[in-house]
Every structure is written in C-alpha cells, then in structure tokens.
Design an enzyme around this catalytic site. Structure first.
Site, PDB file in Angstrom:
ATOM      1  N   ARG A   1       0.844  -1.191   0.000  1.00  0.00           N
ATOM      2  CA  ARG A   1       0.000   0.000   0.000  1.00  0.00           C
ATOM      3  C   ARG A   1       0.886   1.249   0.000  1.00  0.00           C
ATOM      4  O   ARG A   1       2.107   1.142   0.071  1.00  0.00           O
ATOM      5  CB  ARG A   1      -0.971  -0.020   1.188  1.00  0.00           C
ATOM      6  CG  ARG A   1      -0.263  -0.501   2.441  1.00  0.00           C
ATOM      7  CD  ARG A   1      -0.489   0.253   3.677  1.00  0.00           C
ATOM      8  NE  ARG A   1      -0.437   1.655   3.546  1.00  0.00           N
ATOM      9  CZ  ARG A   1       0.668   2.391   3.661  1.00  0.00           C
ATOM     10  NH1 ARG A   1       1.861   1.832   3.870  1.00  0.00           N
ATOM     11  NH2 ARG A   1       0.630   3.711   3.583  1.00  0.00           N
ATOM     12  N   GLY A   2       0.214   2.429  -0.061  1.00  0.00           N
ATOM     13  CA  GLY A   2       0.969   3.666  -0.217  1.00  0.00           C
ATOM     14  C   GLY A   2       1.087   3.938  -1.713  1.00  0.00           C
ATOM     15  O   GLY A   2       1.466   3.044  -2.481  1.00  0.00           O
ATOM     16  N   ALA A   3       0.747   5.151  -2.131  1.00  0.00           N
ATOM     17  CA  ALA A   3       0.617   5.439  -3.560  1.00  0.00           C
ATOM     18  C   ALA A   3       1.855   5.064  -4.389  1.00  0.00           C
ATOM     19  O   ALA A   3       1.730   4.330  -5.382  1.00  0.00           O
ATOM     20  CB  ALA A   3       0.254   6.919  -3.737  1.00  0.00           C
TER      21      ALA A   3
ATOM     22  N   ARG B   1      -7.107  -0.646  -7.178  1.00  0.00           N
ATOM     23  CA  ARG B   1      -7.514   0.461  -6.300  1.00  0.00           C
ATOM     24  C   ARG B   1      -7.655   1.720  -7.165  1.00  0.00           C
ATOM     25  O   ARG B   1      -6.815   1.945  -8.044  1.00  0.00           O
ATOM     26  CB  ARG B   1      -6.491   0.706  -5.167  1.00  0.00           C
ATOM     27  CG  ARG B   1      -6.427  -0.421  -4.140  1.00  0.00           C
ATOM     28  CD  ARG B   1      -5.556  -0.057  -2.955  1.00  0.00           C
ATOM     29  NE  ARG B   1      -6.241   0.805  -1.997  1.00  0.00           N
ATOM     30  CZ  ARG B   1      -5.648   1.369  -0.949  1.00  0.00           C
ATOM     31  NH1 ARG B   1      -4.352   1.177  -0.744  1.00  0.00           N
ATOM     32  NH2 ARG B   1      -6.329   2.126  -0.113  1.00  0.00           N
TER      33      ARG B   1
ATOM     34  N   GLN C   1      -2.872   2.607   9.838  1.00  0.00           N
ATOM     35  CA  GLN C   1      -1.545   2.673   9.193  1.00  0.00           C
ATOM     36  C   GLN C   1      -0.573   3.510  10.018  1.00  0.00           C
ATOM     37  O   GLN C   1       0.630   3.290   9.982  1.00  0.00           O
ATOM     38  CB  GLN C   1      -1.664   3.282   7.782  1.00  0.00           C
ATOM     39  CG  GLN C   1      -2.296   2.380   6.754  1.00  0.00           C
ATOM     40  CD  GLN C   1      -3.796   2.600   6.643  1.00  0.00           C
ATOM     41  OE1 GLN C   1      -4.445   2.981   7.631  1.00  0.00           O
ATOM     42  NE2 GLN C   1      -4.365   2.359   5.488  1.00  0.00           N
TER      43      GLN C   1
ATOM     44  N   ASP D   1      -2.244  10.798  -2.573  1.00  0.00           N
ATOM     45  CA  ASP D   1      -2.507   9.716  -3.529  1.00  0.00           C
ATOM     46  C   ASP D   1      -2.775  10.260  -4.924  1.00  0.00           C
ATOM     47  O   ASP D   1      -2.630   9.546  -5.911  1.00  0.00           O
ATOM     48  CB  ASP D   1      -3.674   8.860  -3.063  1.00  0.00           C
ATOM     49  CG  ASP D   1      -3.227   7.915  -1.962  1.00  0.00           C
ATOM     50  OD1 ASP D   1      -3.037   8.387  -0.821  1.00  0.00           O
ATOM     51  OD2 ASP D   1      -3.024   6.723  -2.255  1.00  0.00           O
TER      52      ASP D   1
ATOM     53  N   ASN E   1      -5.829  12.261  -0.080  1.00  0.00           N
ATOM     54  CA  ASN E   1      -4.944  11.488   0.801  1.00  0.00           C
ATOM     55  C   ASN E   1      -5.840  10.760   1.803  1.00  0.00           C
ATOM     56  O   ASN E   1      -7.073  10.903   1.792  1.00  0.00           O
ATOM     57  CB  ASN E   1      -3.948  12.413   1.511  1.00  0.00           C
ATOM     58  CG  ASN E   1      -2.846  11.627   2.210  1.00  0.00           C
ATOM     59  OD1 ASN E   1      -2.243  10.738   1.609  1.00  0.00           O
ATOM     60  ND2 ASN E   1      -2.586  11.911   3.475  1.00  0.00           N
ATOM     61  N   LYS E   2      -5.222   9.975   2.649  1.00  0.00           N
ATOM     62  CA  LYS E   2      -5.962   9.147   3.613  1.00  0.00           C
ATOM     63  C   LYS E   2      -7.042   9.943   4.340  1.00  0.00           C
ATOM     64  O   LYS E   2      -6.809  11.086   4.752  1.00  0.00           O
ATOM     65  CB  LYS E   2      -4.953   8.546   4.607  1.00  0.00           C
ATOM     66  CG  LYS E   2      -5.515   7.653   5.670  1.00  0.00           C
ATOM     67  CD  LYS E   2      -6.368   6.530   5.137  1.00  0.00           C
ATOM     68  CE  LYS E   2      -5.625   5.651   4.151  1.00  0.00           C
ATOM     69  NZ  LYS E   2      -6.542   4.756   3.373  1.00  0.00           N
TER      70      LYS E   2
HETATM   71  O1  MRU Z   1      -4.801   3.163   1.999  1.00  0.00           O
HETATM   72  P1  MRU Z   1      -3.328   3.417   1.989  1.00  0.00           P
HETATM   73  O2  MRU Z   1      -2.629   2.897   3.190  1.00  0.00           O
HETATM   74  O3  MRU Z   1      -2.688   2.955   0.692  1.00  0.00           O
HETATM   75  O4  MRU Z   1      -3.214   5.003   2.013  1.00  0.00           O
HETATM   76  C1  MRU Z   1      -1.945   5.587   1.936  1.00  0.00           C
HETATM   77  C2  MRU Z   1      -1.962   7.068   2.049  1.00  0.00           C
HETATM   78  O5  MRU Z   1      -2.997   7.686   2.110  1.00  0.00           O
HETATM   79  C3  MRU Z   1      -0.659   7.759   1.994  1.00  0.00           C
HETATM   80  O6  MRU Z   1      -0.684   8.949   2.724  1.00  0.00           O
HETATM   81  C4  MRU Z   1      -0.330   8.100   0.522  1.00  0.00           C
HETATM   82  O7  MRU Z   1      -0.472   6.981  -0.291  1.00  0.00           O
HETATM   83  C5  MRU Z   1       1.014   8.646   0.373  1.00  0.00           C
HETATM   84  S1  MRU Z   1       2.241   7.382   0.575  1.00  0.00           S
HETATM   85  C6  MRU Z   1       3.759   7.993   0.343  1.00  0.00           C
END
Ligand code: MRU
Length: 347
Positions: free
Chosen positions: A56-58, A99, A205, A246, A256-257
C-alpha cells in the site's frame, strides 16, 4: 534484487524481486506483530495484494503494479509478440482496477504499456525491457524520495514537532518515503525532531506502520488518536503538519488518507503550516480539481470491527471512504522531488 531503504541502521524492505522474477512483498497487514514476506507469482496475486493492502501507499502501489506485469508475463517470454502484448493489456486492466485513488498505479501501468508497445521483437525482448523498466520505476522513486527529503528539510527546524497522518515512509514507497523523508534526513543530520503519529482509523496505518518505522529508526514519536490532533494544535504543540498524497490535481486539490482534510482545516485555524509531500508521479494534471478524483469506498466491516472482533452492533450502517480531498487553499506548499512548489501543476 533488493534496494534497501536504510536509515538509523535499520533497513525496511517493502518490495523486491525474487531470483525467478516474482514479486516479494513484506505483508503490511501483519505489521507490527510479524514481519512476513510473501512471493507473488502472478499479476493477479499482485492485484489482490494491492486490493487487500498487503502492499500500500501510492508510490509503492505503482512500483508493485509495474513489477506485477513482469511477474505475470514470465511464461510468455518464449512466445510471439502479438500474444505477449494481448496478455499484457489484460494484466494492465486487472492491475489498474485494484484500487482507484492513487494515480501512481495508472501512471506506472501506462508507462509500462508504452514501453512494451514501442519495443521491437518477440515476447522475450519485450519482457527483458519490461523488467528493466519496472526496476527503473522503483529506482527513480527511491531517488525522488531522497530529493523530497532534501527539499523538505527546509521546513524542519531543530526541535520541530511534526504531526503526520497514515504511513508515508519506507513502507509506502521505494525509498525513504515522502512526508517521512524530511524527518529521516533531519534525524540523520542530528536535528532533534519529534513526530506526533495519528493512529489513522480505521486500518491504523499510523500506529501499525508509521510508529513501527519511526521507532526502528530511533526517531522520537508519540502515538495519538486521530481525534487528539485538534487539542494538540490548540495547545501549540504542533509546529508543522506533513502528509502525503494519492493524487494531486492541476489546481492543487489533493486526495490522501481519510482525515487529512480535517487536519488541514485544523492547521489553518491554528496557524500551523500544512505541507503535502509527494513525487511528481502523484500529480494528475489531467484532473482540473479534487471533485474529479475517484475516491475508494472500502468495506463497512473495516469500520465496524477491529482485528476480526465487532466494535459496533451487528447490522449498523457504516460508511468507509478510504480517502478525502483537501482543497489547495489549505496547503502551505507541496514538497516534491522538483522542490517546494505551488499550483497550478502541468505534467
Ligand atoms: O490506503 P493506503 O494505506 O494505501 O493510504 C496511503 C496514504 O494515504 C498515503 O498517505 C499516501 O499513499 C502517500 S504514501 C507515500
């Protein structure tokens, strides 16, 4: 092949190749309890791992998808060009649907598809080129993280108290992270920094991943509930908010999250600088503003239960948007690999 993100004497390896061209991932669902590596032998397995937040993470999602195309076309190496490209197109669709919000996924898949169609020769030639391209995407991300860190250092004074949300570190990227990168570099340079880590409901997270990363790197941090951020800002305990993204639109609105938007409004109210850190691969200049960003809706069960146990009465309705959109006007600056910049953004 392994590209370690090493800091504070500790290395975090979120992704790597196996000797046979499969994708090895650190299963992030198991952290912080256990460090379990899984070998994903097909593109479908990589898509599942992305969907279930094992990876996970963009930026890391983009890297994993590129590597997944390579893993998923290994068997077609000996085959004809047309058959290889047809299968590749199918796998691009499967991975692209894993996703919806992080644009890095589409960015990486489009780049891989372009490379495939512009490479002459049979399946074997195209596969070799794709392997090199996926590795390049990964290495470039690692370099971009470093540059984000260097540019972001300018916003972190000695003694800074930083508030962050979700996980934006080595577990979310191919390198030392985005919003965590300046923090790692500041620590490396001997600046005293302290991080308030939002636990980040509902999948935690922040507490499971960010607190784990920071502790391993020896960086001072304090875990807080998401709801405590307002009080800390009111008490003037937060000097700066650093978050990731993201997808960043042409006008600077960004996804973002879930919970990021609330932090931005709080930061503005309390006069706290609010920065968004991301590589250029997170900019989607084709979208004019944040209303156009597709927001992932995740299963209500992630809200009504924790670690498999109910935390809400059976049958209650629950909403679970995984991301929110922060309007550009709340952002002090975008810390990117190209510097700290302001919208509008082109390609
Ligand atoms: O659902 P996730 O854990 O993939 O969400 C991740 C985030 O929202 C991060 O802040 C974003 O992807 C930036 S990661 C460098």
């Amino acid at each position: 092949m392994r590209l370690n993100a090493t800091f504070g004497g500790v290395s975090v390896q979120a992704i790597s190749w196996t000797a046979s061209g499969a994708v090895r991932v650190l299963d992030q669902r198991a952290l912080p309890e256990a460090q379990i590596e899984r070998d994903l032998e097909s593109a479908e397995a990589v898509a599942d791992a992305i969907r279930h937040l094992e990876v996970r993470g963009a930026p890391l999602i983009g890297i994993a998808a590129a590597m997944g195309l390579v893993a998923g076309t290994r068997e077609l190496r000996g085959g004809a060009r047309e058959a290889f490209l047809a299968r590749l197109a199918r796998l691009v669709d499967i991975l692209g649907a894993a996703r919806p919000t992080a644009v890095n996924l589409r960015w990486a898949l489009d780049r891989m598809a372009r490379v495939a169609t512009s490479t002459a020769g049979d399946g074997s030639a195209i596969w070799e080129r794709l392997h090199a391209e996926a590795t390049a995407i990964w290495e470039e991300d690692r370099a971009m993280c470093r540059r984000i860190g260097e540019h972001g250092l300018t916003v972190l004074n000695d003694g800074a108290n930083i508030l962050t949300h979700c996980n934006t570190g080595a577990l979310a990227t191919g390198g030392i992270g985005t919003a965590l990168a300046p923090i790692y570099l500041a620590h490396e340079q001997g600046r005293r920094v302290h991080v308030f880590v939002d636990e980040t409901r509902p999948l935690l997270q922040g507490s499971r991943l960010t607190a784990w990363e920071l502790l391993h790197a020896g960086i001072s941090c304090t875990l807080i509930t998401d709801a405590a951020a307002a009080t800390l800002m009111r008490q003037a305990k937060v000097d700066v908010v650093l978050v990731g993204a993201d997808r960043i639109c042409a006008n600077g609105d960004f996804a973002n999250k879930i919970g990021t938007y609330g932090l931005a409004v709080l930061a503005r109210h309390h006069g706290v600088p609010f920065y968004c850190a991301a590589p250029w691969s997170t900019v989607d200049a084709t979208l004019a503003d944040g209303d156009l960003i597709p927001i992932e809706q995740r299963p209500p069960a992630e809200v009504t239960s924790l670690a498999g146990r109910p935390t809400a009465p059976a049958g209650v309705a629950a909403l679970n948007p995984a991301f929110d959109v922060t309007p550009a006007r709340y952002v002090t600056g975008f810390i990117t690999d190209r510097g700290i910049v302001q919208p509008p953004f082109g390609s």
